[in-house]
Design an enzyme around this catalytic site. Structure first.
Site, short mmCIF file in Angstrom:
data_model
loop_
_atom_site.label_atom_id
_atom_site.label_comp_id
_atom_site.label_asym_id
_atom_site.label_seq_id
_atom_site.Cartn_x
_atom_site.Cartn_y
_atom_site.Cartn_z
N CYS A 135 39.94 41.02 53.73
CA CYS A 135 41.10 41.34 52.91
C CYS A 135 40.79 41.19 51.42
O CYS A 135 41.52 41.73 50.58
CB CYS A 135 42.29 40.48 53.31
SG CYS A 135 41.97 38.72 53.35
N HIS A 136 39.68 40.53 51.08
CA HIS A 136 39.28 40.43 49.68
C HIS A 136 38.87 41.78 49.12
O HIS A 136 38.79 41.95 47.90
CB HIS A 136 38.15 39.40 49.50
CG HIS A 136 36.93 39.69 50.29
ND1 HIS A 136 36.79 39.32 51.62
CD2 HIS A 136 35.77 40.31 49.95
CE1 HIS A 136 35.60 39.71 52.05
NE2 HIS A 136 34.96 40.31 51.05
#
Length: 176
Positions: A135-136
């Site tokens: 998700c980064h």
């Protein structure tokens, strides 16, 4: 029964969790929604195969290598919608980014995608397997680095580790 193991990483202490020899969780200490999807009793056990393999994967990842996500048996706990969002995260290559808008468009047609932005953001915020389900790699449409449950500084560290040019992004640290 859920088995856990700890891992010291360059971005902080991580807690890994498994059930039925599948990875169900990886959280960064003090992140938002830490253990939010866990409802069962947990016990520490460093001898579980998937937890050992995850640590090996993380060792290689933090050494700057690009281990294949398919080496790990993942079973994140979440709704069908969240599972679809997380699958898109997994398909985002190392060093590349995607946007909330692009993810919403992959889930529905162009006209309907606006209705999904908030739900996509919620799914990403509740990602139970940080780093591995990356998700980064999600940024704002306006190229802002915002919305990482473990903080923008960690998001930047992970993107840099993956050789992503973070200078092209606007850094928003509000709420940290």
């Amino acid at each position: 029964m859920i088995y856990t193991s700890s891992y010291k990483s360059p971005i902080g202490n991580l807690l890994l969790a498994s059930k039925n020899n599948k990875l169900i969780g990886l959280w960064i200490e003090n992140q938002k929604y830490y253990l939010s999807n866990i409802k069962e009793e947990m016990i520490e056990n460093n001898d579980i195969d998937i937890l050992k393999r995850t640590k090996n994967w993380l060792d290689r990842y933090f050494a700057g290598k690009k281990p294949n996500i398919n080496e790990l048996d993942l079973e994140p706990i979440g709704s069908e919608f969240r599972q679809k969002v997380w699958k898109i995260l997994i398909d985002t290559p190392y060093g590349e980014t995607t946007t909330y808008k692009e993810i919403a468009r992959k889930l529905t047609n162009e006209k309907e995608s606006n209705r999904y932005y908030q739900a996509v953001g919620g799914a990403i915020a509740h990602n139970p397997i940080m780093i591995i389900m990356p998700c980064h790699r999600v940024v704002g449409t306006n190229k802002s680095l915002t919305g990482y449950a473990s903080g923008i500084k960690n998001k930047i560290k992970l993107l840099r580790l993956e050789e992503c040019d973070v200078k092209k992004f606007n850094i928003t640290t509000e709420g940290e």
